[in-house]
Design an enzyme around this catalytic site. Structure first.
Site, PDB file in Angstrom:
ATOM      1  N   ASP A 110     -48.216 -25.193  -9.444  1.00 35.23           N
ATOM      2  CA  ASP A 110     -48.242 -25.802  -8.338  1.00 35.23           C
ATOM      3  C   ASP A 110     -47.462 -26.047  -7.303  1.00 35.23           C
ATOM      4  O   ASP A 110     -47.307 -27.092  -6.493  1.00 35.23           O
ATOM      5  CB  ASP A 110     -48.998 -27.456  -8.768  1.00 35.23           C
ATOM      6  CG  ASP A 110     -49.972 -27.473  -9.833  1.00 35.23           C
ATOM      7  OD1 ASP A 110     -50.984 -26.770  -9.557  1.00 35.23           O
ATOM      8  OD2 ASP A 110     -49.745 -28.031 -10.740  1.00 35.23           O
ATOM      9  N   LYS A 135     -47.527 -21.962  -3.929  1.00 38.81           N
ATOM     10  CA  LYS A 135     -47.668 -20.587  -3.726  1.00 38.81           C
ATOM     11  C   LYS A 135     -48.430 -20.045  -2.806  1.00 38.81           C
ATOM     12  O   LYS A 135     -48.011 -19.014  -1.985  1.00 38.81           O
ATOM     13  CB  LYS A 135     -47.785 -20.002  -5.095  1.00 38.81           C
ATOM     14  CG  LYS A 135     -46.790 -20.246  -6.311  1.00 38.81           C
ATOM     15  CD  LYS A 135     -47.179 -19.176  -7.356  1.00 38.81           C
ATOM     16  CE  LYS A 135     -48.282 -19.891  -8.353  1.00 38.81           C
ATOM     17  NZ  LYS A 135     -47.966 -21.361  -8.842  1.00 38.81           N
ATOM     18  N   GLY A 136     -49.557 -20.768  -2.678  1.00 43.89           N
ATOM     19  CA  GLY A 136     -50.545 -20.145  -1.554  1.00 43.89           C
ATOM     20  C   GLY A 136     -49.937 -19.679  -0.079  1.00 43.89           C
ATOM     21  O   GLY A 136     -50.169 -18.699   0.322  1.00 43.89           O
ATOM     22  N   ALA A 177     -56.342 -21.475 -11.922  1.00 43.35           N
ATOM     23  CA  ALA A 177     -55.321 -21.433 -10.686  1.00 43.35           C
ATOM     24  C   ALA A 177     -56.485 -21.781  -9.518  1.00 43.35           C
ATOM     25  O   ALA A 177     -57.659 -21.300  -9.675  1.00 43.35           O
ATOM     26  CB  ALA A 177     -54.610 -20.367 -10.470  1.00 43.35           C
ATOM     27  N   GLY A 178     -56.000 -22.531  -8.473  1.00 45.73           N
ATOM     28  CA  GLY A 178     -57.110 -22.700  -7.379  1.00 45.73           C
ATOM     29  C   GLY A 178     -56.567 -23.067  -6.217  1.00 45.73           C
ATOM     30  O   GLY A 178     -55.571 -23.993  -6.149  1.00 45.73           O
ATOM     31  N   HIS A 179     -56.739 -22.002  -5.111  1.00 42.61           N
ATOM     32  CA  HIS A 179     -56.021 -22.393  -3.852  1.00 42.61           C
ATOM     33  C   HIS A 179     -57.476 -22.850  -3.133  1.00 42.61           C
ATOM     34  O   HIS A 179     -58.354 -22.259  -3.085  1.00 42.61           O
ATOM     35  CB  HIS A 179     -55.611 -21.056  -3.320  1.00 42.61           C
ATOM     36  CG  HIS A 179     -54.569 -20.411  -3.782  1.00 42.61           C
ATOM     37  ND1 HIS A 179     -53.291 -20.968  -4.347  1.00 42.61           N
ATOM     38  CD2 HIS A 179     -54.528 -19.264  -4.197  1.00 42.61           C
ATOM     39  CE1 HIS A 179     -52.658 -19.949  -4.633  1.00 42.61           C
ATOM     40  NE2 HIS A 179     -53.223 -19.256  -4.692  1.00 42.61           N
ATOM     41  N   GLN A 195     -49.689 -20.071 -12.093  1.00 45.57           N
ATOM     42  CA  GLN A 195     -48.906 -21.021 -12.718  1.00 45.57           C
ATOM     43  C   GLN A 195     -47.519 -20.684 -12.551  1.00 45.57           C
ATOM     44  O   GLN A 195     -47.140 -20.528 -11.510  1.00 45.57           O
ATOM     45  CB  GLN A 195     -49.519 -20.799 -14.240  1.00 45.57           C
ATOM     46  CG  GLN A 195     -50.634 -21.280 -14.584  1.00 45.57           C
ATOM     47  CD  GLN A 195     -51.346 -20.145 -15.220  1.00 45.57           C
ATOM     48  OE1 GLN A 195     -50.876 -19.134 -15.319  1.00 45.57           O
ATOM     49  NE2 GLN A 195     -52.605 -20.554 -16.058  1.00 45.57           N
ATOM     50  N   ALA A 229     -55.872 -30.192  -8.001  1.00 48.44           N
ATOM     51  CA  ALA A 229     -56.829 -29.906  -6.940  1.00 48.44           C
ATOM     52  C   ALA A 229     -58.214 -29.934  -7.290  1.00 48.44           C
ATOM     53  O   ALA A 229     -58.980 -30.224  -6.489  1.00 48.44           O
ATOM     54  CB  ALA A 229     -56.437 -28.429  -6.572  1.00 48.44           C
ATOM     55  N   THR A 230     -58.421 -29.562  -8.635  1.00 48.01           N
ATOM     56  CA  THR A 230     -60.028 -29.561  -9.063  1.00 48.01           C
ATOM     57  C   THR A 230     -60.217 -30.755  -9.944  1.00 48.01           C
ATOM     58  O   THR A 230     -61.282 -31.301  -9.805  1.00 48.01           O
ATOM     59  CB  THR A 230     -60.147 -28.502  -9.879  1.00 48.01           C
ATOM     60  OG1 THR A 230     -59.174 -27.824 -10.822  1.00 48.01           O
ATOM     61  CG2 THR A 230     -60.406 -27.211  -9.016  1.00 48.01           C
TER      62      THR A 230
HETATM   63  P1  GDP Z   1     -50.154 -23.276  -5.978  1.00 49.58           P
HETATM   64  O1  GDP Z   1     -50.819 -23.882  -7.239  1.00 49.58           O
HETATM   65  O2  GDP Z   1     -48.485 -23.016  -6.250  1.00 49.58           O
HETATM   66  O3  GDP Z   1     -50.809 -21.973  -5.443  1.00 49.58           O
HETATM   67  O4  GDP Z   1     -49.991 -24.324  -4.720  1.00 49.58           O
HETATM   68  P2  GDP Z   1     -51.188 -24.299  -3.652  1.00 49.58           P
HETATM   69  O5  GDP Z   1     -50.601 -23.225  -2.744  1.00 49.58           O
HETATM   70  O6  GDP Z   1     -52.618 -24.485  -3.907  1.00 49.58           O
HETATM   71  O7  GDP Z   1     -50.544 -25.518  -2.861  1.00 49.58           O
HETATM   72  C1  GDP Z   1     -50.536 -26.719  -3.522  1.00 49.58           C
HETATM   73  C2  GDP Z   1     -50.765 -28.090  -2.162  1.00 49.58           C
HETATM   74  O8  GDP Z   1     -49.468 -28.341  -1.772  1.00 49.58           O
HETATM   75  C3  GDP Z   1     -51.747 -27.371  -1.112  1.00 49.58           C
HETATM   76  O9  GDP Z   1     -52.497 -28.791  -0.870  1.00 49.58           O
HETATM   77  C4  GDP Z   1     -50.669 -27.378   0.079  1.00 49.58           C
HETATM   78  O10 GDP Z   1     -51.188 -27.834   1.169  1.00 49.58           O
HETATM   79  C5  GDP Z   1     -49.671 -28.185  -0.400  1.00 49.58           C
HETATM   80  N1  GDP Z   1     -48.416 -27.895   0.063  1.00 49.58           N
HETATM   81  C6  GDP Z   1     -47.845 -26.485   0.030  1.00 49.58           C
HETATM   82  N2  GDP Z   1     -46.488 -26.440   0.772  1.00 49.58           N
HETATM   83  C7  GDP Z   1     -46.341 -27.722   1.219  1.00 49.58           C
HETATM   84  C8  GDP Z   1     -45.158 -28.211   1.903  1.00 49.58           C
HETATM   85  O11 GDP Z   1     -44.208 -27.517   2.366  1.00 49.58           O
HETATM   86  N3  GDP Z   1     -45.303 -29.551   2.242  1.00 49.58           N
HETATM   87  C9  GDP Z   1     -46.233 -30.340   1.893  1.00 49.58           C
HETATM   88  N4  GDP Z   1     -46.327 -31.554   2.252  1.00 49.58           N
HETATM   89  N5  GDP Z   1     -47.356 -29.980   1.242  1.00 49.58           N
HETATM   90  C10 GDP Z   1     -47.238 -28.495   0.835  1.00 49.58           C
END
Ligand code: GDP
Length: 431
Positions: A13, A16-17, A39-41, A224, A299-300
């Site tokens: 979390d 990474k997206g 995982a979920g974006h 992850q 997220a989910t």
């Molecule tokens: P992953 O599980 O690592 O792939 O995480 P995600 O890419 O799904 O991101 C998780 C959440 O963090 C999403 O809702 C993004 O919008 C949020 N997010 C990512 N980068 C930032 C950031 O720099 N600042 C803030 N406030 N939120 C962020």
């Protein structure tokens, strides 16, 4: 174009997206190499929400080709639904640009049933799995009785494999109070899925090597995070695959000499979902502020994440485990207005003796007491900053200190949830 591995440097979390999106604009290929549909974006395409579980986010870049590698375990029903949803949003899902390895293992109905029945039975002792059958599918893979995508395409042989699997797994299902599954019902569910999936399934090793030969650039997208790695994470509170950068090679069939850069994504603080040791956890009002400011909820599932200070000692360990060439520090904006900030620079053990390495086992790690360094905080809103110089001096000092503690340059900074809310400090991350 460089071949880059992107991994989470903490417990997942990390955001990474956004970084994967940015880097995918440069590469022609994006490969998933481990994990399953846990995982979920969530991405927004032309105002419509699209949720990606297994399909690499590169699918949204027109010039990008996506691969689900052999190291992934995939649930064919979930994957096909994801394909359909993407197709319905106008995204080209043709087999020319979406490829599924015939060597990837398949999550089957008994894997999902076992996962849920075991978590229910475990009560307080549960690991906190997502109940999607990922762990049990990896168990069968390692036990050399798994079903691969290639098997799903051969109905004649498939029935025998299903019979064998149910003869083994039904005992446990029944013991856990779940109804036994029948061969017929399983076959009725999976045969049509295999038939549909066949369109996208093919061997990918040569395909990727030809792409490498043409210098097209491959982005390996980890799911992850490092400390959930089955070998190097906080065992047994880990996932069932290798999440470290080395997993990208085994999970795709590309050798380590092809990798040019390894990017670790870390939040500017720390979070963890579910059980397991977390030395810098903030179990207080400040932790709650961090959770609210960072929207740290699953997220989910909506499940609140545990929150805490950035653990630079652990990140230094992650840098070793992954061979990180760059760090990307996300959610820096969340720290605004929090007051003085702490960063963990080392641990002492229960007797007060300092340790020189992050212990791998969960029990040992749980006994560690963090040593903190306090750094000045800042109150300014960072969300509109787009260049390093625009950041408040205290914020820059925080990043520079983390960089020094971890020993890896911070190439990109996240300053807000939007795709554009990113500051590049290294040409690799420049839009
Ligand atoms: P992953 O599980 O690592 O792939 O995480 P995600 O890419 O799904 O991101 C998780 C959440 O963090 C999403 O809702 C993004 O919008 C949020 N997010 C990512 N980068 C930032 C950031 O720099 N600042 C803030 N406030 N939120 C962020």
């Amino acid at each position: 174009m460089p071949n880059i591995v992107v991994v989470g440097a903490q417990w997942g979390d990390e955001g990474k997206g956004k970084v994967v999106d940015l880097l995918a604009e440069k590469g022609r290929w994006v490969v998933r190499f481990q994990g399953g549909n846990n995982a979920g974006h969530t991405l927004v395409v032309d105002g419509a929400k699209v949720v990606l579980h297994l399909v690499p986010s590169g699918i949204l870049q027109r010039g990008c080709r996506c691969v689900i590698g052999n190291g992934v375990v995939l649930d064919p029903g979930v994957l096909l639904r994801e394909f359909d949803a993407l197709q319905a949003s106008g995204i080209d899902m043709s087999p020319e640009r979406m490829i599924v390895s015939t060597e990837a293992h398949v999550i089957l109905p008994w894997h999902r049933a076992l996962d849920r029945a075991r978590e229910l039975a475990a009560g307080a002792g549960k690991i906190g799995t997502t109940g999607r059958g990922i762990g049990p599918a990896y168990e069968d893979k390692v036990a050399r009785r798994g079903v691969r995508v290639a098997d799903l395409l051969k109905p004649g042989m498939l029935r025998g494999k299903v019979e064998e699997a149910l003869a083994r797994h039904n005992h446990e299902l029944v013991r856990l109070g779940h109804a036994a599954l029948t061969v017929d019902e399983v076959m009725a569910e999976i045969l049509p899925l295999g038939e549909r999936l066949g369109r996208w399934a093919r061997p990918v090793v040569r395909l990727l090597h030809e792409a490498l030969g043409r210098g097209e650039g491959i982005l390996f997208e980890g799911a992850q995070g490092t400390f959930l790695d089955v070998d190097h994470g906080t065992y047994p509170f880990v996932t069932s695959s290798n999440t470290v950068a080395g997993g990208a090679c085994a999970g795709s069939g590309v050798g380590p000499t092809a990798i040019d850069a390894v990017v670790g994504i870390a939040k500017a603080y720390a979070t963890r979902v579910g059980a397991g040791p977390f030395p810098t956890e903030l179990d207080d009002a400040l932790g709650e502020r961090l959770r609210q400011a960072g929207q740290e909820f699953g997220a989910t599932t909506g499940r609140p994440r545990r929150t805490g200070w950035l653990d630079a000692f652990m990140l230094r360990h992650a840098a070793m485990l992954n061979g990180l060439t760059h760090l990307a520090l996300t959610k820096l904006d969340v720290l605004s207005g929090l007051g003085p900030l702490r960063v963990c620079v080392g641990y002492v053990d229960a007797r007060g003796a300092s340790v020189d390495e992050v212990p791998a086992g969960a029990e040992e790690l749980a006994a560690m007491v963090p040593i903190y360094e306090e750094l000045p905080g800042w109150d300014e809103d960072l969300s509109r900053c787009r260049v390093w110089e625009a950041l408040p001096p205290a914020c820059r000092a925080y990043v520079t200190r983390v960089e020094a503690l971890v020993g890896v340059p911070v190439g990109a900074l996240g300053v807000g949830p939007g795709r554009e809310a990113i500051i590049a400090r290294d040409a690799m991350f420049a839009a």
